[in-house]
Design a protein around this motif. Structure first.
Motif, PDB file in Angstrom:
ATOM      1  N   GLU B  34      39.551  34.899  29.657  1.00 26.89           N
ATOM      2  CA  GLU B  34      39.721  33.442  29.756  1.00 26.89           C
ATOM      3  C   GLU B  34      38.408  32.706  30.001  1.00 26.89           C
ATOM      4  N   SER B  35      37.510  33.345  30.736  1.00 27.20           N
ATOM      5  CA  SER B  35      36.299  32.616  31.145  1.00 27.20           C
ATOM      6  C   SER B  35      35.045  33.015  30.373  1.00 27.20           C
ATOM      7  N   ASP B  62      42.446  43.536  29.243  1.00 24.06           N
ATOM      8  CA  ASP B  62      42.723  42.415  28.331  1.00 24.06           C
ATOM      9  C   ASP B  62      41.710  42.483  27.166  1.00 24.06           C
ATOM     10  N   ASN B  63      41.611  41.431  26.375  1.00 24.93           N
ATOM     11  CA  ASN B  63      40.735  41.484  25.198  1.00 24.93           C
ATOM     12  C   ASN B  63      39.359  40.854  25.448  1.00 24.93           C
ATOM     13  N   THR B 108      30.765  32.428  35.263  1.00 23.88           N
ATOM     14  CA  THR B 108      29.735  31.462  35.679  1.00 23.88           C
ATOM     15  C   THR B 108      29.081  30.801  34.471  1.00 23.88           C
ATOM     16  N   THR B 109      29.034  29.494  34.482  1.00 25.55           N
ATOM     17  CA  THR B 109      28.326  28.786  33.410  1.00 25.55           C
ATOM     18  C   THR B 109      27.003  28.236  33.961  1.00 25.55           C
ATOM     19  N   LEU B 110      26.075  27.997  33.043  1.00 28.22           N
ATOM     20  CA  LEU B 110      24.741  27.533  33.462  1.00 28.22           C
ATOM     21  C   LEU B 110      24.446  26.161  32.893  1.00 28.22           C
ATOM     22  N   ILE B 222      33.289  30.169  38.973  1.00 27.05           N
ATOM     23  CA  ILE B 222      34.665  29.842  39.381  1.00 27.05           C
ATOM     24  C   ILE B 222      34.893  30.525  40.725  1.00 27.05           C
ATOM     25  N   GLU B 223      35.221  29.749  41.721  1.00 25.77           N
ATOM     26  CA  GLU B 223      35.417  30.294  43.064  1.00 25.77           C
ATOM     27  C   GLU B 223      36.910  30.578  43.300  1.00 25.77           C
TER      28      GLU B 223
END
Lengths: 151, 358
Positions: B34-35, B62-63, B108-110, B222-223
């Protein structure tokens, strides 16, 4: 990740003191030619925050005490505040300083103990090759007397 | 700009010159389908993109691997689950050929310039690792709000001070860059504690190497959004902290500044937690209810730095609304910390199972 409980305990006091020390530390760096405007800007920012924190804590404590007195008076109209809150504040601050000093002192004592232990171990390990040599030669009678390896 | 101007790199002015970053990004992922897309996209969109992005699909059910592969990145899958984030990252290390390697969590995104900022920081040969500012991506639940306040406070007030004195306490594992050779010299990431980032940071210091904090390089993990996930994370972090203190205390004693911050943090972990959870309530019940203000009196200490950052980000109302979450999270922090101290130091029952909690 964060470590411990950020914002709680003597850690707060520790970082307050570190902030206070920042410009003095930077003056040393300046003398050694390692200072920069970016670092002075950081110091100004940290000092500004620290000043706001000190003023904030002062007035927030006043507000809390006022709210406490109001609540107690509302519950019991004969309530009179007898606690010396000023004394409580000073005791907390001094207690925090003393605790922080003790923790840091304990750390330095521990470090000294470790250094002494390490130097003793170094002496012992330096003596081992001779001890081994002694054990090898002893049966032949070439090296019967103990050899002092302490220097 | 980045100091990688080796002959292999095209020089500015050449046709189609595209500076090479000399960077490989490792993304350990376990069931992150998902992320992972947001994470990979945010790395691909960097002002200084990496030469390679490797997703380590740690035997996900998962995939995750398929999703990552469709994004055009290298996907590696170990023959079985490695059990830890450190294990997954180490699995990919033999494949890394660049002078710099970055670890980014799969959730985590930057911000677009984050990689470039960390590359600039690590171009100093004395620096082995650099980390950025961490802000929770979602700030909705009580737990996310608590963590949001905790990070805003710690990364605005504590971490710049630590960096000023050349010793950030931790180069956060969710987003950090390393010199590949220094990382390899250290044996990459260790599995011996539950906090591999703290372990690595303290190992670097003991080897005489430097770590930097770059507040302008922002990442958004994501916390944990509920109590169960938060509990798993706090358990891992609190045990990880105690394990690292046990593992490194002798070496840490020889590192100026770090020794003081570690000892103070350890004292607070034990004594402040105990005071917060047990002493204050007892004093309030048996001596004077006024002691209850001990729970609130330091609010300005946390709130003001958080507000400063909140104003800069245009999130002042969010900061104010998040304060209750911080006060509740602090109680949970104390509980988990005391439990970790009890189990790790008194009972000698070290936590060895890595439970993912984001």
């Amino acid at each position: 990740m964060t470590a411990g409980l950020p914002g709680t305990g003597i850690g707060s006091l520790f970082y307050v003191l570190l902030t206070v020390w920042m410009p003095f530390s930077e003056l040393f760096a300046l003398a050694q030619g390692r200072s920069s405007w970016k670092r002075w800007r950081l110091i100004a920012m940290q000092w500004a925050m620290l000043s706001a924190i000190i003023v904030g804590i002062w007035y927030f404590t006043e507000l809390l005490l006022w709210a406490y007195v109001c609540l107690r008076t509302w519950l019991d109209s004969s309530f009179v505040m007898e606690t010396n809150t000023g004394l409580m504040a000073y005791v907390s601050l001094i207690g925090g300083m003393v605790t922080l000093t003790l923790v840091l002192t304990a750390m330095f004592v521990l470090r000294s103990i470790q250094r002494v232990k390490r130097s003793r171990q170094a002496i012992v390990s330096a003596s081992r090759p001779l001890a081994g040599l002694q054990a090898t030669l002893a049966p032949t009678g070439s090296l019967r007397e103990p050899v002092s390896t302490t220097v | 700009m980045v100091a990688d101007l080796s002959p292999a790199n095209p020089q500015p002015g050449q046709p189609n010159a595209k500076p090479r970053s000399g960077l490989t990004v490792l993304i350990p992922a376990y069931n992150e389908a998902e992320s992972i897309t947001d994470t990979v996209r945010s790395i691909q969109d960097q002002t200084m993109p990496p030469e390679e992005i490797i997703v380590i699909d740690d035997f996900s059910s998962d995939n995750t691997g398929d999703v990552a592969r469709a994004l055009g990145v290298t996907v590696m899958r170990p023959p079985k689950n490695t059990g830890t984030k450190a294990g997954a990252q180490n699995f990919a290390m033999p494949h890394v050929k660049t002078p710099y390697v970055m670890a980014v969590d799969a959730d985590t995104t930057l911000e677009p310039g984050a990689c470039e900022l960390l590359l600039n920081a690590i171009s100093d040969p004395a620096i082995s690792a650099a980390c950025g500012f961490v802000i929770p991506r979602h700030v909705k639940t009580l737990w996310e709000r608590g963590r949001y306040m905790e990070y805003l406070f710690a990364f605005t007030f504590y971490k710049p001070i630590q960096d000023f004195y050349d010793h950030p306490l931790i180069s956060s594992g969710c987003f950090s860059i390393y010199r590949t050779d220094h990382l390899r010299d250290n044996g990459c990431w260790s599995n011996r504690t539950m906090a591999e980032d703290m372990d690595l940071t303290w190992s670097f210091y003991q080897a005489g190497r430097g770590v930097r904090f770059v507040p302008e390089a922002v990442c958004y993990p994501i916390e944990p959004h509920d109590r169960v996930l938060m509990g798993k994370q706090l358990k891992r972090w609190s045990h990880g902290f105690i394990q690292n203190v046990r593992q490194h205390w002798k070496g840490v004693l020889e590192v100026p500044f770090l020794r003081s911050s570690v000892f103070v943090a350890m004292w607070d972990a034990v004594i402040a937690s105990f005071a917060y959870l047990i002493v204050i309530p007892l004093l309030a019940i048996f001596v004077n209810p006024l002691y209850l203000i001990g729970y609130l009196i330091d609010i300005p200490f946390v709130l003001i730095p958080a507000m400063v950052r909140g104003v800069q980000r245009g999130e002042l109302l969010r900061v104010l609304a998040s304060l209750p979450g911080y006060l509740i999270l602090r109680i949970f922090n104390g509980i988990y910390m005391l439990k970790a101290v009890w189990l790790e130091i008194v009972m000698r029952r070290s936590l060895r199972v890595y439970e993912k909690g984001h």
